[in-house]
Design a protein around this motif. Sequence first.
Motif, PDB file in Angstrom:
ATOM      1  N   ASP A   1      55.676  57.927  59.859  1.00 19.15           N
ATOM      2  CA  ASP A   1      56.372  58.920  59.041  1.00 19.15           C
ATOM      3  C   ASP A   1      55.651  60.262  59.158  1.00 19.15           C
ATOM      4  N   ASP A   2      56.203  61.252  58.462  1.00 18.34           N
ATOM      5  CA  ASP A   2      55.635  62.598  58.600  1.00 18.34           C
ATOM      6  C   ASP A   2      54.272  62.737  57.953  1.00 18.34           C
ATOM      7  N   ARG A   3      53.811  61.698  57.256  1.00 15.91           N
ATOM      8  CA  ARG A   3      52.483  61.757  56.633  1.00 15.91           C
ATOM      9  C   ARG A   3      51.471  60.884  57.378  1.00 15.91           C
ATOM     10  N   GLY A   4      51.935  60.290  58.516  1.00 15.57           N
ATOM     11  CA  GLY A   4      50.989  59.565  59.350  1.00 15.57           C
ATOM     12  C   GLY A   4      50.826  58.101  59.036  1.00 15.57           C
ATOM     13  N   PHE A   5      51.787  57.508  58.324  1.00 16.76           N
ATOM     14  CA  PHE A   5      51.716  56.081  58.029  1.00 16.76           C
ATOM     15  C   PHE A   5      52.660  55.298  58.941  1.00 16.76           C
ATOM     16  N   LEU A   6      52.209  54.112  59.386  1.00 14.94           N
ATOM     17  CA  LEU A   6      53.002  53.286  60.280  1.00 14.94           C
ATOM     18  C   LEU A   6      54.132  52.605  59.508  1.00 14.94           C
ATOM     19  N   ARG A   7      55.319  52.599  60.110  1.00 14.77           N
ATOM     20  CA  ARG A   7      56.460  51.956  59.485  1.00 14.77           C
ATOM     21  C   ARG A   7      57.124  50.999  60.480  1.00 14.77           C
ATOM     22  N   SER A   8      57.768  49.991  59.944  1.00 17.69           N
ATOM     23  CA  SER A   8      58.622  49.108  60.728  1.00 17.69           C
ATOM     24  C   SER A   8      60.030  49.339  60.216  1.00 17.69           C
ATOM     25  N   GLY A   9      60.825  50.065  60.990  1.00 16.52           N
ATOM     26  CA  GLY A   9      62.118  50.489  60.499  1.00 16.52           C
ATOM     27  C   GLY A   9      61.896  51.482  59.380  1.00 16.52           C
ATOM     28  N   ARG A  10      62.419  51.178  58.199  1.00 15.00           N
ATOM     29  CA  ARG A  10      62.248  52.069  57.056  1.00 15.00           C
ATOM     30  C   ARG A  10      61.127  51.610  56.130  1.00 15.00           C
ATOM     31  N   MET A  11      60.565  50.425  56.418  1.00 19.62           N
ATOM     32  CA  MET A  11      59.549  49.866  55.530  1.00 19.62           C
ATOM     33  C   MET A  11      58.161  50.224  56.028  1.00 19.62           C
ATOM     34  N   ALA A  12      57.293  50.634  55.097  1.00 20.37           N
ATOM     35  CA  ALA A  12      55.923  50.939  55.454  1.00 20.37           C
ATOM     36  C   ALA A  12      55.177  49.664  55.796  1.00 20.37           C
ATOM     37  N   VAL A  13      54.358  49.691  56.849  1.00 23.20           N
ATOM     38  CA  VAL A  13      53.517  48.559  57.230  1.00 23.20           C
ATOM     39  C   VAL A  13      52.241  48.636  56.398  1.00 23.20           C
ATOM     40  N   THR A  14      51.908  47.503  55.788  1.00 24.73           N
ATOM     41  CA  THR A  14      50.759  47.504  54.896  1.00 24.73           C
ATOM     42  C   THR A  14      49.741  46.453  55.309  1.00 24.73           C
ATOM     43  N   ALA A  15      48.535  46.606  54.848  1.00 25.51           N
ATOM     44  CA  ALA A  15      47.475  45.618  55.001  1.00 25.51           C
ATOM     45  C   ALA A  15      46.854  45.427  53.631  1.00 25.51           C
ATOM     46  N   ARG A  16      46.971  44.209  53.100  1.00 25.69           N
ATOM     47  CA  ARG A  16      46.483  43.907  51.758  1.00 25.69           C
ATOM     48  C   ARG A  16      47.108  44.837  50.720  1.00 25.69           C
ATOM     49  N   GLY A  17      48.382  45.122  50.921  1.00 27.82           N
ATOM     50  CA  GLY A  17      49.105  45.941  49.966  1.00 27.82           C
ATOM     51  C   GLY A  17      48.950  47.437  50.146  1.00 27.82           C
ATOM     52  N   GLU A  18      48.212  47.876  51.155  1.00 31.42           N
ATOM     53  CA  GLU A  18      47.984  49.304  51.356  1.00 31.42           C
ATOM     54  C   GLU A  18      48.566  49.735  52.691  1.00 31.42           C
ATOM     55  N   ARG A  19      49.185  50.903  52.685  1.00 32.98           N
ATOM     56  CA  ARG A  19      49.799  51.413  53.900  1.00 32.98           C
ATOM     57  C   ARG A  19      48.756  51.707  54.978  1.00 32.98           C
TER      58      ARG A  19
ATOM     59  N   GLY B   1      47.531  53.950  58.084  1.00 29.74           N
ATOM     60  CA  GLY B   1      47.665  55.282  58.670  1.00 29.74           C
ATOM     61  C   GLY B   1      47.378  55.260  60.158  1.00 29.74           C
ATOM     62  N   VAL B   2      47.883  56.260  60.870  1.00 28.93           N
ATOM     63  CA  VAL B   2      47.710  56.327  62.318  1.00 28.93           C
ATOM     64  C   VAL B   2      46.235  56.408  62.704  1.00 28.93           C
ATOM     65  N   ARG B   3      45.424  57.068  61.899  1.00 34.47           N
ATOM     66  CA  ARG B   3      44.012  57.202  62.233  1.00 34.47           C
ATOM     67  C   ARG B   3      43.289  55.861  62.088  1.00 34.47           C
ATOM     68  N   GLU B   4      43.663  55.064  61.068  1.00 28.14           N
ATOM     69  CA  GLU B   4      43.057  53.741  60.925  1.00 28.14           C
ATOM     70  C   GLU B   4      43.417  52.859  62.124  1.00 28.14           C
ATOM     71  N   ILE B   5      44.643  52.980  62.580  1.00 26.41           N
ATOM     72  CA  ILE B   5      45.075  52.205  63.742  1.00 26.41           C
ATOM     73  C   ILE B   5      44.288  52.626  64.974  1.00 26.41           C
ATOM     74  N   ALA B   6      44.120  53.934  65.150  1.00 26.27           N
ATOM     75  CA  ALA B   6      43.383  54.441  66.311  1.00 26.27           C
ATOM     76  C   ALA B   6      41.941  53.955  66.293  1.00 26.27           C
ATOM     77  N   ARG B   7      41.311  53.972  65.119  1.00 26.18           N
ATOM     78  CA  ARG B   7      39.941  53.492  65.020  1.00 26.18           C
ATOM     79  C   ARG B   7      39.847  52.014  65.373  1.00 26.18           C
ATOM     80  N   ALA B   8      40.793  51.214  64.848  1.00 24.36           N
ATOM     81  CA  ALA B   8      40.765  49.785  65.113  1.00 24.36           C
ATOM     82  C   ALA B   8      40.947  49.503  66.594  1.00 24.36           C
ATOM     83  N   VAL B   9      41.843  50.248  67.249  1.00 19.02           N
ATOM     84  CA  VAL B   9      42.066  50.060  68.683  1.00 19.02           C
ATOM     85  C   VAL B   9      40.820  50.457  69.466  1.00 19.02           C
ATOM     86  N   ALA B  10      40.218  51.581  69.078  1.00 17.45           N
ATOM     87  CA  ALA B  10      39.021  52.042  69.780  1.00 17.45           C
ATOM     88  C   ALA B  10      37.887  51.035  69.652  1.00 17.45           C
TER      89      ALA B  10
END
Length: 228
Positions: free
Chosen positions: A174-192, A194-203
């Motif tokens: 979304d425009d705030r940098g959170f990952l979504r699946s369709g219209r639903m926000a993707v969460t981990a342990r109830g928390e959305r 963010g693109v930066r968290e994903i990038a860190r995990a991949v790195a």
Amino acid sequence: MSELVNWNIQDVAELASASTTQLKEELAKAVTITAETLQYMGRIWQELERRGEDMSELRSGLAAYLPAIASGRLRAEAVVRFAGKAMLLNKMAALPINQQDELLAAGEIEVITPNSDGEMDAQRVPLHRVSSEHLRVAFGPHGLRNLKQQRVFALPVARPRKAKRAVDTTLNFDDRGFLRSGRMAVTARGERIGVREIARAVADHLGVEIELPGSEDRADDRPGEIAG
């Protein structure tokens, strides 16, 4: 007993020369003779049992029906015609002889059967093609059920479930940098996430460095903070 035409049944050519009508007539005679033979065997069986002979070892194949034939509970012709349909024969043996004769003469039975739309239809089914479901519906503990009674026992066809609507599983941000699946926000342990968290995990997983625009994390990208 009726007499068959003196044909040599081993001679295929002789049978091939007979007309269709002749063959059908001979087949009908053979069925009659076999039925008469079973009736005769039934009387012998009955006399042996009267003398106290143990007949248990002979209760197999067609011989299993000899007691019913001998006692007049089952028509021998039914055994000849439907020897491979034990359930049908057991049901017929519970019917009065006059109803057995009617069924044998008709060669079919009228039974309520649910169609593909779930509606109940009366169908005429040849006796040699009746199923266990047909027998369950048409035969009751006190004889044949009429069509009105059968409707109570006929089971409707289960309608197929409606296909589930397709769910959009496209991954995007979304425009705030959170990952979504369709219209639903993707969460981990109830928390959305963010693109930066994903990038860190991949790195970290690949052991590489990923350069992102801007050197400082934005507050709304940090784990634990949910955009309003």
